[in-house]
Scaffold this motif. Sequence first.
Motif, PDB file in Angstrom:
ATOM      1  N   PHE A  57       6.829   0.285 -11.968  1.00  0.00           N
ATOM      2  CA  PHE A  57       6.266  -0.321 -10.761  1.00  0.00           C
ATOM      3  C   PHE A  57       5.110   0.706 -10.187  1.00  0.00           C
ATOM      4  O   PHE A  57       4.444   0.323  -9.651  1.00  0.00           O
ATOM      5  N   SER A  58       5.416   2.036 -10.497  1.00  0.00           N
ATOM      6  CA  SER A  58       4.487   3.079 -10.210  1.00  0.00           C
ATOM      7  C   SER A  58       3.282   2.763 -11.083  1.00  0.00           C
ATOM      8  O   SER A  58       2.008   2.840 -10.371  1.00  0.00           O
ATOM      9  N   CYS A  59       3.016   2.221 -12.361  1.00  0.00           N
ATOM     10  CA  CYS A  59       1.971   1.987 -13.021  1.00  0.00           C
ATOM     11  C   CYS A  59       1.267   0.932 -12.196  1.00  0.00           C
ATOM     12  O   CYS A  59       0.163   0.911 -12.252  1.00  0.00           O
ATOM     13  N   CYS A  60       1.984  -0.055 -11.950  1.00  0.00           N
ATOM     14  CA  CYS A  60       1.235  -1.309 -11.032  1.00  0.00           C
ATOM     15  C   CYS A  60       0.623  -0.699  -9.928  1.00  0.00           C
ATOM     16  O   CYS A  60      -0.586  -1.226  -9.564  1.00  0.00           O
ATOM     17  N   LEU A  61       1.310   0.077  -9.063  1.00  0.00           N
ATOM     18  CA  LEU A  61       0.550   0.517  -7.987  1.00  0.00           C
ATOM     19  C   LEU A  61      -0.558   1.445  -8.248  1.00  0.00           C
ATOM     20  O   LEU A  61      -1.709   1.492  -7.603  1.00  0.00           O
ATOM     21  N   VAL A  62      -0.409   2.327  -9.530  1.00  0.00           N
ATOM     22  CA  VAL A  62      -1.626   3.105  -9.785  1.00  0.00           C
ATOM     23  C   VAL A  62      -2.668   2.297 -10.370  1.00  0.00           C
ATOM     24  O   VAL A  62      -3.910   2.655 -10.175  1.00  0.00           O
ATOM     25  N   TYR A  63      -2.343   1.350 -10.958  1.00  0.00           N
ATOM     26  CA  TYR A  63      -3.368   0.457 -11.398  1.00  0.00           C
ATOM     27  C   TYR A  63      -4.051  -0.374 -10.528  1.00  0.00           C
ATOM     28  O   TYR A  63      -5.404  -0.257 -10.637  1.00  0.00           O
ATOM     29  N   HIS A  64      -3.295  -0.533  -9.490  1.00  0.00           N
ATOM     30  CA  HIS A  64      -4.209  -1.161  -8.271  1.00  0.00           C
ATOM     31  C   HIS A  64      -5.442  -0.119  -7.455  1.00  0.00           C
ATOM     32  O   HIS A  64      -6.223  -0.736  -7.128  1.00  0.00           O
ATOM     33  N   MET A  65      -4.671   1.123  -7.635  1.00  0.00           N
ATOM     34  CA  MET A  65      -5.754   2.172  -7.154  1.00  0.00           C
ATOM     35  C   MET A  65      -6.748   2.290  -7.948  1.00  0.00           C
ATOM     36  O   MET A  65      -8.071   2.728  -7.702  1.00  0.00           O
ATOM     37  N   VAL A  81       0.739  -0.993  -0.057  1.00  0.00           N
ATOM     38  CA  VAL A  81      -0.080   0.057  -0.021  1.00  0.00           C
ATOM     39  C   VAL A  81       0.967   1.194   0.070  1.00  0.00           C
ATOM     40  O   VAL A  81       1.669   1.490   0.997  1.00  0.00           O
ATOM     41  N   VAL A  82       0.866   1.970  -0.875  1.00  0.00           N
ATOM     42  CA  VAL A  82       1.553   3.213  -1.108  1.00  0.00           C
ATOM     43  C   VAL A  82       0.656   4.278  -1.606  1.00  0.00           C
ATOM     44  O   VAL A  82      -0.277   4.148  -2.375  1.00  0.00           O
ATOM     45  N   ASN A  83       0.728   5.470  -0.960  1.00  0.00           N
ATOM     46  CA  ASN A  83       0.015   6.678  -1.173  1.00  0.00           C
ATOM     47  C   ASN A  83       0.410   7.252  -2.256  1.00  0.00           C
ATOM     48  O   ASN A  83       1.393   7.491  -2.945  1.00  0.00           O
ATOM     49  N   LEU A  84      -0.606   7.599  -3.092  1.00  0.00           N
ATOM     50  CA  LEU A  84      -0.596   8.178  -4.404  1.00  0.00           C
ATOM     51  C   LEU A  84       0.407   9.528  -4.365  1.00  0.00           C
ATOM     52  O   LEU A  84       0.949   9.670  -5.007  1.00  0.00           O
ATOM     53  N   LYS A  85       0.205  10.353  -3.223  1.00  0.00           N
ATOM     54  CA  LYS A  85       0.859  11.469  -2.809  1.00  0.00           C
ATOM     55  C   LYS A  85       2.522  11.145  -2.958  1.00  0.00           C
ATOM     56  O   LYS A  85       3.300  11.823  -3.633  1.00  0.00           O
ATOM     57  N   MET A  86       2.901  10.009  -2.303  1.00  0.00           N
ATOM     58  CA  MET A  86       4.319   9.677  -2.444  1.00  0.00           C
ATOM     59  C   MET A  86       4.667   9.204  -3.824  1.00  0.00           C
ATOM     60  O   MET A  86       5.923   9.688  -3.875  1.00  0.00           O
ATOM     61  N   ILE A  87       3.790   8.524  -4.489  1.00  0.00           N
ATOM     62  CA  ILE A  87       4.388   8.321  -5.656  1.00  0.00           C
ATOM     63  C   ILE A  87       4.762   9.722  -6.697  1.00  0.00           C
ATOM     64  O   ILE A  87       5.495   9.874  -7.517  1.00  0.00           O
ATOM     65  N   ILE A  88       3.616  10.596  -6.559  1.00  0.00           N
ATOM     66  CA  ILE A  88       3.865  11.691  -7.443  1.00  0.00           C
ATOM     67  C   ILE A  88       4.903  12.608  -6.854  1.00  0.00           C
ATOM     68  O   ILE A  88       5.727  13.133  -7.367  1.00  0.00           O
ATOM     69  N   LEU A  89       5.247  12.694  -5.509  1.00  0.00           N
ATOM     70  CA  LEU A  89       6.291  13.407  -4.939  1.00  0.00           C
ATOM     71  C   LEU A  89       7.624  12.698  -5.358  1.00  0.00           C
ATOM     72  O   LEU A  89       8.498  13.525  -5.739  1.00  0.00           O
ATOM     73  N   ALA A  90       7.782  11.592  -5.449  1.00  0.00           N
ATOM     74  CA  ALA A  90       8.931  10.682  -6.032  1.00  0.00           C
ATOM     75  C   ALA A  90       9.411  11.155  -7.461  1.00  0.00           C
ATOM     76  O   ALA A  90      10.353  11.593  -7.984  1.00  0.00           O
ATOM     77  N   HIS A  91       8.409  11.107  -8.196  1.00  0.00           N
ATOM     78  CA  HIS A  91       8.470  11.184  -9.590  1.00  0.00           C
ATOM     79  C   HIS A  91       8.525  12.831  -9.966  1.00  0.00           C
ATOM     80  O   HIS A  91       9.438  13.050 -10.846  1.00  0.00           O
ATOM     81  N   TRP A  92       8.181  13.685  -8.855  1.00  0.00           N
ATOM     82  CA  TRP A  92       8.363  15.189  -9.043  1.00  0.00           C
ATOM     83  C   TRP A  92       9.794  15.301  -8.653  1.00  0.00           C
ATOM     84  O   TRP A  92      10.385  16.275  -9.388  1.00  0.00           O
TER      85      TRP A  92
END
Length: 159
Positions: free
Chosen positions: A101-109, A5-16
Motif C-alpha cells: 500500500f505504501s508503494c502505491c502511495l509513493v508511486y503516486h508521489m 493524500v498521505v504525507n511522505l513523512k507519515m509513511i516514513i514515520l509509520a515504517h520507522w
Amino acid sequence: MELPVVNLKMIILAHWLLTTWGCLTFFGAYAWANFTILAVGVWAVAQRDSVDAISMFLGGLAVTIFLDIVHISIFYPRPDITDTARFGAGMAILSLLLKPFSCCLVYHMYRERGGTLPLHTGFLGPPQEQSAYQTIDSPEAPADHYAGLEGKGHSPQGY
C-alpha cells in the motif's frame, strides 16, 4: 481509483516505528535493509522535487518486500519464542503487509514529481503530460558550463 493524500513523512514515520519494533526480534540484515531505505525516504522528503530520490525510495520499498519475506520466513520459526519476540515479529509482519500500500502511495508521489514508467501499460493511471518540462538541450540552458570561468582559476580539468 483515487488514492488518499498521505504525507511522505507519515509513511516514513509509520515504517520507522514498525521497523524499530520489528528489530526486537529481527536484527542484522533486516535492520540494515529497512533503515537504509528509510534513510533514502528522508532524502526524498528533503528533496521535494527530486524524481531520483522518490524513485529510489519506491524501488527500495519494493525490494524490502522481498527481503522481509525471506528474512521473516527464515528466522521466525522458533520453539522458545517470548511475548516480546512475538510482538516484534508481529510488527515486522505488519510493516511487510503495509509496504505494498505504501508503494502505491509513493508511486503516486513519483508520478506527481514528473516520473514516468518507460513502458506505460495503462492500468496505473493515464500518462502524465510532459510538455511543460524543459529539455536538456533547450535554448534556455547554458551551452557551456565552464564558459567564463577560465580566468577565475576554474577549468573543466581542475576538479
